[in-house]
Design a protein around this motif. Structure first.
Motif, short mmCIF file in Angstrom:
data_model
loop_
_atom_site.label_atom_id
_atom_site.label_comp_id
_atom_site.label_asym_id
_atom_site.label_seq_id
_atom_site.Cartn_x
_atom_site.Cartn_y
_atom_site.Cartn_z
N ILE A 152 0.86 -1.18 0.00
CA ILE A 152 0.00 0.00 0.00
C ILE A 152 0.90 1.24 0.00
O ILE A 152 1.79 1.35 0.85
CB ILE A 152 -0.90 0.00 1.26
CG1 ILE A 152 -1.81 -1.24 1.22
CG2 ILE A 152 -1.75 1.27 1.33
CD1 ILE A 152 -2.37 -1.61 2.54
N ASP A 153 0.68 2.13 -0.98
CA ASP A 153 1.53 3.31 -1.07
C ASP A 153 0.93 4.46 -0.26
O ASP A 153 0.27 5.34 -0.81
CB ASP A 153 1.70 3.71 -2.54
CG ASP A 153 2.75 4.80 -2.68
OD1 ASP A 153 3.75 4.76 -1.93
OD2 ASP A 153 2.57 5.69 -3.52
N ALA A 154 1.13 4.38 1.06
CA ALA A 154 0.58 5.42 1.93
C ALA A 154 1.61 5.77 3.01
O ALA A 154 2.37 4.89 3.42
CB ALA A 154 -0.70 4.90 2.58
N TYR A 157 2.91 3.38 6.08
CA TYR A 157 2.63 1.95 5.87
C TYR A 157 3.91 1.14 6.01
O TYR A 157 4.94 1.46 5.42
CB TYR A 157 2.01 1.72 4.48
CG TYR A 157 1.78 0.26 4.20
CD1 TYR A 157 0.82 -0.46 4.90
CD2 TYR A 157 2.54 -0.42 3.24
CE1 TYR A 157 0.62 -1.81 4.66
CE2 TYR A 157 2.33 -1.77 2.99
CZ TYR A 157 1.37 -2.46 3.71
OH TYR A 157 1.17 -3.80 3.47
N ILE A 226 -9.70 -2.52 1.33
CA ILE A 226 -9.39 -2.29 2.76
C ILE A 226 -10.21 -3.23 3.64
O ILE A 226 -9.69 -3.85 4.57
CB ILE A 226 -9.68 -0.81 3.12
CG1 ILE A 226 -8.59 0.07 2.51
CG2 ILE A 226 -9.79 -0.60 4.61
CD1 ILE A 226 -8.88 1.54 2.54
N ILE A 231 -7.36 -4.14 6.30
CA ILE A 231 -6.29 -3.13 6.33
C ILE A 231 -6.68 -2.00 7.29
O ILE A 231 -7.84 -1.61 7.35
CB ILE A 231 -6.10 -2.52 4.91
CG1 ILE A 231 -5.82 -3.60 3.87
CG2 ILE A 231 -5.05 -1.43 4.90
CD1 ILE A 231 -4.49 -4.24 3.94
N ASN A 232 -5.68 -1.49 7.99
CA ASN A 232 -5.87 -0.36 8.88
C ASN A 232 -6.50 0.82 8.11
O ASN A 232 -5.98 1.23 7.06
CB ASN A 232 -4.49 0.04 9.42
CG ASN A 232 -4.59 1.06 10.51
OD1 ASN A 232 -5.50 1.88 10.53
ND2 ASN A 232 -3.65 1.00 11.44
N GLU A 234 -6.45 3.84 8.44
CA GLU A 234 -5.68 5.07 8.24
C GLU A 234 -5.02 5.10 6.85
O GLU A 234 -4.54 6.13 6.41
CB GLU A 234 -4.65 5.28 9.35
CG GLU A 234 -3.46 4.38 9.30
CD GLU A 234 -2.56 4.53 10.53
OE1 GLU A 234 -1.40 4.89 10.33
OE2 GLU A 234 -3.02 4.28 11.65
N TYR A 235 -5.03 3.96 6.15
CA TYR A 235 -4.45 3.94 4.80
C TYR A 235 -5.53 4.08 3.73
O TYR A 235 -5.34 3.67 2.59
CB TYR A 235 -3.66 2.65 4.57
CG TYR A 235 -2.60 2.40 5.61
CD1 TYR A 235 -1.71 3.40 5.97
CD2 TYR A 235 -2.51 1.16 6.25
CE1 TYR A 235 -0.76 3.18 6.95
CE2 TYR A 235 -1.54 0.93 7.22
CZ TYR A 235 -0.68 1.95 7.57
OH TYR A 235 0.26 1.73 8.53
N GLU A 236 -6.67 4.66 4.11
CA GLU A 236 -7.77 4.66 3.13
C GLU A 236 -7.57 5.69 2.03
O GLU A 236 -8.29 5.68 1.04
CB GLU A 236 -9.12 4.85 3.83
CG GLU A 236 -9.33 6.21 4.38
CD GLU A 236 -10.66 6.33 5.13
OE1 GLU A 236 -11.42 5.35 5.15
OE2 GLU A 236 -10.89 7.40 5.69
N ALA A 238 -4.58 6.02 0.31
CA ALA A 238 -3.29 5.66 -0.31
C ALA A 238 -3.29 6.04 -1.78
O ALA A 238 -4.34 6.10 -2.42
CB ALA A 238 -3.07 4.17 -0.17
N TYR A 241 -2.98 0.71 -4.22
CA TYR A 241 -3.02 -0.57 -3.48
C TYR A 241 -2.61 -1.66 -4.46
O TYR A 241 -3.05 -1.65 -5.62
CB TYR A 241 -4.44 -0.86 -2.99
CG TYR A 241 -4.99 0.21 -2.09
CD1 TYR A 241 -4.90 0.12 -0.72
CD2 TYR A 241 -5.61 1.33 -2.64
CE1 TYR A 241 -5.41 1.11 0.11
CE2 TYR A 241 -6.12 2.33 -1.83
CZ TYR A 241 -6.02 2.21 -0.46
OH TYR A 241 -6.52 3.20 0.35
#
Ligand SMILES: C[S@@+](CC[C@H](N)C(=O)[O-])C[C@H]1O[C@@H](n2cnc3c(N)ncnc32)[C@H](O)[C@@H]1O
Length: 254
Positions: A152-154, A157, A226, A231-232, A234-236, A238, A241
């Motif tokens: 995940i590119d956030a 992460y 997610i 998935i957490n 907080e990475y919504e 990103a 994915y």
């Protein structure tokens, strides 16, 4: 035991993005070489996802039978195939109680053995349900490979963050004798132990890449991603994915 009747939405959303149809066709025609009408038994068929994939690629005159313990999924399968041109049959049955009577040219399952504690008993029933020279096919994940294929590119992460969770889960499941999240890697050996011939393994080549830059339905797909991977949140937001699920496809002949 998990009640799969409650998971129709989850099953439908994940099955939409599980296979490249050209790769599935390649398996049917080039790998399994199904070039004559066959009878197919799908154990733990759910609403019949494998039937929907297989039937268009196998010769006319073939038949598809699905069994599953979840009565609402079986009813859904009956509704889906009611108006199709294919010969199908669906039955509610518990694989633990199931006694093979008929024999089929192809006995297949997808994401079922990972949810079952007595895998070898069920695999033995699959072998008993196959005709001589019939194909036994198991499509099962190894969650460890799946986890390695996730990115995940956030900001913030950490690619290793799910590992400890899965490690604890595998250990507790191994000691409790429950589900085996590594089952995909063990099936080929079990197949050989049960006397199947020409056993081989492939990897599903499906990769999901949900990018803000390209996908018009980015928000919706990211939300499903997610939710399905736990998935957490907080990475919504990103940038993208990425998931290579690497389902293992083991097959052998009776
Ligand atoms: C992850 S779902 C996969 C469904 C379907 N094969 C697919 O790929 O869409 C697992 C399925 O195994 C079925 N299942 C689990 N334990 C079973 C049992 N003891 N007997 C019959 N079916 C079982 C569940 O009801 C569920 O439909």
């Amino acid at each position: 035991m998990q009640d799969w009747n409650k998971e129709i939405d989850y099953l439908q959303s994940t099955r939409q993005r599980m296979w490249n149809d050209d790769y599935f066709e390649f398996l049917v025609r080039q790998v399994w070489k199904i070039d004559k009408p066959v009878s197919v038994l799908d154990i733990g068929c759910g609403y019949g996802d494998l039937g929907l994939r297989l039937l268009p690629h196998i010769p006319e005159g073939s038949s598809y039978t699905g069994i599953d313990i979840a009565d609402e999924l079986i009813q859904k399968a009956k509704d889906i195939f009611k108006t199709s041109k294919y010969r199908t049959e669906f039955e509610v049955a518990d694989l633990m109680e199931y006694e093979p009577v008929e024999q089929y040219n192809v006995v297949i399952c997808q994401a079922v053995l990972r949810h079952i504690s007595r895998v070898k008993v069920v695999l033995q029933k699959m072998v008993a349900s196959a005709k001589k020279d019939g194909l036994v096919i198991c499509i099962e994940p190894s969650r460890r490979m799946e986890n390695a294929g996730l990115f995940i590119d956030a900001p913030g992460y950490d690619v290793f963050e799910n590992d400890q969770f899965l490690k604890d889960r595998w250990k507790s499941e191994a000691t409790s004798g429950g589900r085996d999240f590594l089952i995909g890697m063990k099936i080929p050996q079990y197949m050989r132990e049960l006397g199947l011939k020409n056993v081989d393994v492939r990897v599903n080549d499906y990769v999901e890449h949900i990018s803000k830059l390209e996908n018009g339905d980015y928000k919706e797909r990211a939300g499903i991603f997610i939710q399905n991977y736990g998935i957490n949140e907080e990475y919504e937001d990103a940038d993208y994915y990425f998931s290579a699920r690497c389902h293992l496809i083991s097959y052998g002949k009776k």
